[in-house]
Design a protein around this motif. Sequence first.
Motif, PDB file in Angstrom:
ATOM      1  N   ALA A 138       0.716  -1.965  -0.257  1.00  0.00           N
ATOM      2  CA  ALA A 138      -0.338  -0.377  -0.214  1.00  0.00           C
ATOM      3  C   ALA A 138       1.005   1.324  -0.164  1.00  0.00           C
ATOM      4  CB  ALA A 138      -1.118  -0.027   1.099  1.00  0.00           C
ATOM      5  N   GLY A 139       2.041   1.875  -0.564  1.00  0.00           N
ATOM      6  CA  GLY A 139       3.369   3.007  -1.014  1.00  0.00           C
ATOM      7  C   GLY A 139       3.880   2.426  -0.017  1.00  0.00           C
ATOM      8  N   TYR A 140       3.809   1.542   1.408  1.00  0.00           N
ATOM      9  CA  TYR A 140       4.996   1.541   2.582  1.00  0.00           C
ATOM     10  C   TYR A 140       6.260   0.675   2.181  1.00  0.00           C
ATOM     11  CZ  TYR A 140       1.626   5.597   4.476  1.00  0.00           C
ATOM     12  OH  TYR A 140       0.988   7.061   4.093  1.00  0.00           O
ATOM     13  N   PRO A 141       7.595   0.650   3.168  1.00  0.00           N
ATOM     14  CA  PRO A 141       8.506  -0.261   2.316  1.00  0.00           C
ATOM     15  C   PRO A 141       7.904  -1.124   4.306  1.00  0.00           C
ATOM     16  CG  PRO A 141       8.116   1.619   3.844  1.00  0.00           C
ATOM     17  CD  PRO A 141       7.510   1.778   3.069  1.00  0.00           C
ATOM     18  N   VAL A 142       8.023  -2.906   4.044  1.00  0.00           N
ATOM     19  CA  VAL A 142       7.700  -3.805   4.666  1.00  0.00           C
ATOM     20  C   VAL A 142       9.230  -4.022   4.998  1.00  0.00           C
ATOM     21  CG1 VAL A 142       7.168  -5.694   5.388  1.00  0.00           C
ATOM     22  CG2 VAL A 142       5.643  -4.452   3.324  1.00  0.00           C
ATOM     23  N   THR A 143       9.352  -3.920   6.082  1.00  0.00           N
ATOM     24  CA  THR A 143      10.584  -5.041   6.842  1.00  0.00           C
ATOM     25  C   THR A 143       9.598  -6.551   8.062  1.00  0.00           C
ATOM     26  OG1 THR A 143      11.270  -2.150   7.618  1.00  0.00           O
ATOM     27  CG2 THR A 143      11.335  -4.331   9.472  1.00  0.00           C
ATOM     28  N   VAL A 144      10.914  -7.191   7.658  1.00  0.00           N
ATOM     29  CA  VAL A 144      10.674  -8.799   8.013  1.00  0.00           C
ATOM     30  C   VAL A 144      11.340  -8.531   9.817  1.00  0.00           C
ATOM     31  CG1 VAL A 144      10.898 -10.944   7.751  1.00  0.00           C
ATOM     32  CG2 VAL A 144      10.108  -9.584   6.089  1.00  0.00           C
ATOM     33  N   ASN A 145      10.537  -8.806  10.625  1.00  0.00           N
ATOM     34  CA  ASN A 145      11.256  -8.891  11.992  1.00  0.00           C
ATOM     35  C   ASN A 145      10.414 -10.407  12.526  1.00  0.00           C
ATOM     36  OD1 ASN A 145      11.707  -8.883  14.780  1.00  0.00           O
ATOM     37  ND2 ASN A 145      10.619  -7.134  15.087  1.00  0.00           N
TER      38      ASN A 145
END
Length: 301
Positions: free
Chosen positions: A225-232
């Motif tokens: 949705a236009g925002y970066p994703v960080t895998v945690n």
Amino acid sequence: PVWTRGGRVMSESRANQSTTATEGGETIPQGFAGEIDRAMLAFNGPRQVSRVIKTATGNAIPWPTVDDTSVSGRLLAESAALTTTDITYSSVTLNAYKYSSDAVKASSELLEDSAFNLATEFGSLLGERLGRKTAEAFTNGTGSSQPQGCAQAATVGKTAASATAITADELLDLLHALDPSYRGLSSTGWMLHDNVLLVLRKLKSNDSQYLWQPGLQAGVPDRLAGYPVTVNQNMNGTVATTEKTILFGAFEKFIIRDAGNVRLFRLDELYRANDQTGFIAFSRHESKVIRPDALQILQQA
């Protein structure tokens, strides 16, 4: 001779080498490989996006905060009396909690006979132990005698209708649960476990388009949705009853504090009766959400 593999430059060891003629004179150190192959586990998700500060000492640091959003100016008639509305200040205290890697021991024979610098490898491995443990605290810590985790302190911005599913509309509800002033910050994005990420990668909008937008350049994160994703990987990885699964927010409002340096000690005397040498590492850290409303989380029904 020097050769490259996977972009790394690696030098051959000349100690105790044998030659295999059928392999064109390839040299192989006897007894040991030239490097250690490590098992890998992702653990540094919170550090990638949070605000990290470093202090020389570990004394408590009060971090002042203010919330004046409920107060506005006022319209005055001519010559009307002034009204005083004071600003209310608060503070968040950053402490410094000590972490240990646990000690490891190695015999003198192992240290002497290794074809690589085993002491250096120990230092790196112990540092990774500290990284894994602190990343767990930075995500799920209670804030009581330990760091406060970003997932633990976040505000529940949306409760899913299902205990075992997540819809595209619920993601948009979570996104809009965050105030627009936070949504415009450069640190704003998603954080979630890789298992939950897989669920989201299969989601489609009403026009059958995937919501997931893969990054097409090196170093550019995937977007949702236009925002970066960080895998945690310390986030909850199971979509189940009452579990908090997806975090969305402005991560600059989550502070990680490193107090001093990581201290690595070589214990030459402690285990000498068994002709062993010990290694141990210590570090001090804290984490705290300074604006809980800046981090919104999805909770399953």
